[in-house]
Design a protein around this motif. Sequence first.
Motif, PDB file in Angstrom:
ATOM      1  N   TYR A  48       0.829  -1.206   0.000  1.00  0.00           N
ATOM      2  CA  TYR A  48       0.000   0.000   0.000  1.00  0.00           C
ATOM      3  C   TYR A  48       0.868   1.262   0.000  1.00  0.00           C
ATOM      4  CZ  TYR A  48      -3.052   3.692   1.643  1.00  0.00           C
ATOM      5  OH  TYR A  48      -3.712   4.895   1.771  1.00  0.00           O
ATOM      6  N   GLN A  87      -8.755   3.908  -2.822  1.00  0.00           N
ATOM      7  CA  GLN A  87      -9.712   3.268  -1.920  1.00  0.00           C
ATOM      8  C   GLN A  87     -10.168   1.924  -2.477  1.00  0.00           C
ATOM      9  OE1 GLN A  87     -10.594   4.806   1.212  1.00  0.00           O
ATOM     10  NE2 GLN A  87     -11.006   2.632   1.472  1.00  0.00           N
ATOM     11  N   PHE A 146      -9.389  -2.614   8.482  1.00  0.00           N
ATOM     12  CA  PHE A 146      -8.906  -1.492   9.306  1.00  0.00           C
ATOM     13  C   PHE A 146      -7.532  -1.024   8.810  1.00  0.00           C
ATOM     14  CE2 PHE A 146     -12.176  -3.263  12.020  1.00  0.00           C
ATOM     15  CZ  PHE A 146     -12.713  -2.167  12.665  1.00  0.00           C
ATOM     16  N   ALA A 147      -6.631  -1.979   8.571  1.00  0.00           N
ATOM     17  CA  ALA A 147      -5.235  -1.636   8.279  1.00  0.00           C
ATOM     18  C   ALA A 147      -5.044  -1.052   6.887  1.00  0.00           C
ATOM     19  CB  ALA A 147      -4.354  -2.875   8.435  1.00  0.00           C
ATOM     20  N   ASN A 148      -5.956  -1.338   5.995  1.00  0.00           N
ATOM     21  CA  ASN A 148      -5.774  -0.853   4.633  1.00  0.00           C
ATOM     22  C   ASN A 148      -6.907   0.094   4.234  1.00  0.00           C
ATOM     23  OD1 ASN A 148      -5.455  -0.531   1.843  1.00  0.00           O
ATOM     24  ND2 ASN A 148      -4.753  -2.605   1.533  1.00  0.00           N
ATOM     25  N   ASN A 149      -8.141  -0.407   4.177  1.00  0.00           N
ATOM     26  CA  ASN A 149      -9.250   0.430   3.703  1.00  0.00           C
ATOM     27  C   ASN A 149      -9.471   1.641   4.605  1.00  0.00           C
ATOM     28  OD1 ASN A 149     -11.266  -2.508   2.902  1.00  0.00           O
ATOM     29  ND2 ASN A 149      -9.492  -1.687   1.863  1.00  0.00           N
ATOM     30  N   PHE A 150      -9.458   1.417   5.926  1.00  0.00           N
ATOM     31  CA  PHE A 150      -9.746   2.528   6.843  1.00  0.00           C
ATOM     32  C   PHE A 150      -8.534   3.446   6.989  1.00  0.00           C
ATOM     33  CE2 PHE A 150     -13.301   0.000   9.227  1.00  0.00           C
ATOM     34  CZ  PHE A 150     -14.115   0.104   8.100  1.00  0.00           C
ATOM     35  N   VAL A 151      -7.339   2.914   6.937  1.00  0.00           N
ATOM     36  CA  VAL A 151      -6.138   3.763   6.898  1.00  0.00           C
ATOM     37  C   VAL A 151      -6.217   4.683   5.686  1.00  0.00           C
ATOM     38  CG1 VAL A 151      -3.670   3.679   6.315  1.00  0.00           C
ATOM     39  CG2 VAL A 151      -4.539   2.347   8.251  1.00  0.00           C
ATOM     40  N   ASN A 152      -6.554   4.103   4.534  1.00  0.00           N
ATOM     41  CA  ASN A 152      -6.652   4.933   3.326  1.00  0.00           C
ATOM     42  C   ASN A 152      -7.734   5.995   3.470  1.00  0.00           C
ATOM     43  OD1 ASN A 152      -5.763   5.290   0.407  1.00  0.00           O
ATOM     44  ND2 ASN A 152      -7.992   5.136   0.201  1.00  0.00           N
ATOM     45  N   ASN A 153      -8.840   5.630   4.105  1.00  0.00           N
ATOM     46  CA  ASN A 153      -9.924   6.588   4.328  1.00  0.00           C
ATOM     47  C   ASN A 153      -9.443   7.777   5.168  1.00  0.00           C
ATOM     48  OD1 ASN A 153     -12.444   6.946   6.654  1.00  0.00           O
ATOM     49  ND2 ASN A 153     -12.871   7.460   4.545  1.00  0.00           N
ATOM     50  N   GLN A 154      -8.648   7.512   6.205  1.00  0.00           N
ATOM     51  CA  GLN A 154      -8.127   8.616   7.033  1.00  0.00           C
ATOM     52  C   GLN A 154      -7.211   9.520   6.208  1.00  0.00           C
ATOM     53  OE1 GLN A 154      -9.490   9.062  10.115  1.00  0.00           O
ATOM     54  NE2 GLN A 154     -10.619   7.319   9.314  1.00  0.00           N
ATOM     55  N   LEU A 155      -6.415   8.906   5.333  1.00  0.00           N
ATOM     56  CA  LEU A 155      -5.533   9.708   4.474  1.00  0.00           C
ATOM     57  C   LEU A 155      -6.339  10.492   3.439  1.00  0.00           C
ATOM     58  CD1 LEU A 155      -2.581   7.197   4.036  1.00  0.00           C
ATOM     59  CD2 LEU A 155      -2.623   9.281   5.411  1.00  0.00           C
ATOM     60  N   ALA A 156      -7.440   9.899   2.964  1.00  0.00           N
ATOM     61  CA  ALA A 156      -8.297  10.600   2.002  1.00  0.00           C
ATOM     62  C   ALA A 156      -8.969  11.806   2.666  1.00  0.00           C
ATOM     63  CB  ALA A 156      -9.342   9.646   1.418  1.00  0.00           C
ATOM     64  N   ILE A 157      -9.321  11.675   3.943  1.00  0.00           N
ATOM     65  CA  ILE A 157      -9.890  12.811   4.680  1.00  0.00           C
ATOM     66  C   ILE A 157      -8.838  13.915   4.817  1.00  0.00           C
ATOM     67  CG2 ILE A 157     -10.749  13.553   6.953  1.00  0.00           C
ATOM     68  CD1 ILE A 157     -12.124  10.788   7.172  1.00  0.00           C
ATOM     69  N   ALA A 158      -7.618  13.519   5.184  1.00  0.00           N
ATOM     70  CA  ALA A 158      -6.520  14.504   5.284  1.00  0.00           C
ATOM     71  C   ALA A 158      -6.330  15.207   3.937  1.00  0.00           C
ATOM     72  CB  ALA A 158      -5.234  13.814   5.727  1.00  0.00           C
ATOM     73  N   GLU A 159      -6.325  14.419   2.865  1.00  0.00           N
ATOM     74  CA  GLU A 159      -6.174  14.990   1.517  1.00  0.00           C
ATOM     75  C   GLU A 159      -7.273  16.010   1.238  1.00  0.00           C
ATOM     76  OE1 GLU A 159      -6.665  12.013  -1.523  1.00  0.00           O
ATOM     77  OE2 GLU A 159      -6.509  13.478  -3.164  1.00  0.00           O
ATOM     78  N   ASP A 160      -8.504  15.685   1.608  1.00  0.00           N
ATOM     79  CA  ASP A 160      -9.646  16.560   1.347  1.00  0.00           C
ATOM     80  C   ASP A 160      -9.550  17.855   2.160  1.00  0.00           C
ATOM     81  OD1 ASP A 160     -12.167  17.161   0.191  1.00  0.00           O
ATOM     82  OD2 ASP A 160     -13.168  16.541   2.039  1.00  0.00           O
TER      83      ASP A 160
END
Lengths: 255, 255
Positions: free
Chosen positions: A201, A214, B168-182
């Motif tokens: 990743y 995602q 949690f380790a991949n999909n939700f980690v990416n979601n947190q990074l996508a929020i930061a990006e936004d």
Amino acid sequence: MRVSFIGSGNTATQLALALYKKGIRVSQVISASIENATILAQKVNAQAGDKLSGFNAEKTDILLLATTDDKTPKIGAEITDQNRVIVAHTSGSVNMDVLELHKKHGVFYPFLSMQKNIEANFSHTPFLIEGNDEQTVSALKNLAEILSDNIVPANSQQRQMLHLAAIFANNFVNNQLAIAEDILAKNNLSFDLLRPLLADYFAKLQHRLPHELQTGPAVRDDKATIEHHLNILHSFPDYQNIYRLLTNSIQRKAE
Amino acid sequence: MRVSFIGSGNTATQLALALYKKGIRVSQVISASIENATILAQKVNAQAGDKLSGFNAEKTDILLLATTDDKTPKIGAEITDQNRVIVAHTSGSVNMDVLELHKKHGVFYPFLSMQKNIEANFSHTPFLIEGNDEQTVSALKNLAEILSDNIVPANSQQRQMLHLAAIFANNFVNNQLAIAEDILAKNNLSFDLLRPLLADYFAKLQHRLPHELQTGPAVRDDKATIEHHLNILHSFPDYQNIYRLLTNSIQRKAE
């Protein structure tokens, strides 16, 4: 260019050491604890003090306030600089204008997580710079350029938003990994099982943006898997709530 | 050892190619789409088919079901193997016993995110192996060892929990990074600002566990900063809810 510090914690220590190494004169280190002030001052050949009244505006061009966020406004108001000095703080979340009593004031924020005893490498660290006039911005930029090739002019709102984004990107990312670690441990599985997936990743993340990366049941609206996961999380109600909220968040983004 | 596949998607494609490269005979590729079956079969010198009734148990030692999770039970029930063949599926979240009609049945789950057109490197991929008897486990292990040095015997519950942990380790980690990006994008800031911080964090994660690496206002119970962040998130109610829930989660873990 002569620099002084209020504070002797992680940020003051790493900035003072890095500037000193680059040949910048560090004049004074003032901290509530004279022991801590002395430890740092000795490393950078500066004068140590524990009184704000001991600040000598004649010996400094830039004064960096590297104290905890809650103390910065008060210390900023107590310092007397006879309008000679640029007074800047190093905080991610404090507004520049808490220093507006000073004719030249600004912000000098290195966006990096620092520790006292681990030498910080600022070479590519974003330095967010703000100042109340062009001359101040320019002086703070020049100082930052001694340490880093990554200077970012940013106003107080942008700086606060970056600090907030980092909570999601670092603290909350780590929290998701800690949850994964806990679920695995409770099933006699090692966190190491996740390492190849994580490495894969983060290799992808090097040249892509999160919104392009995602995957998983939420984004493909795989209701059966989501339902199944919520069921097997029945004994972890905290994680079940997080699973539900983040699944909704991913689905709203995908709409 | 001769292997056949039901399915011609990401997993079937990458496993068939990798086994074929290692000199394993791939006998048949059966898929609902004869076009897709033919594309993969040609690459691995196998016979293509689009009917489950066309499966030839005399030409195969191990049959791998690499279909979508929801179809696996039905296909498992329809396949006739005359008790000659090990029938195993490749899914993270499907129980082994959906294949119990077959005398020898098991699971052969490569824990890696795969794509059709990107060659998978299985060298260190965890292969989670399960079988209904020792001989089956042993045969599936032997097959996995041809591809990887990371073989993990695991029952169906452990496998499902690993799959869940990866959300949690991949999909939700990416979601947190996508929020930061936004958050950054809405404030005219580049996601690149976070890259040094992320690189630093993932370097630390190489030799530490997440529960040792939690930092930030939640874990140090910095109420002023948390309150401030919740305030500046007022225009992002979704993110405000996530901030609140994950802050609570970090604090409960720290108790």
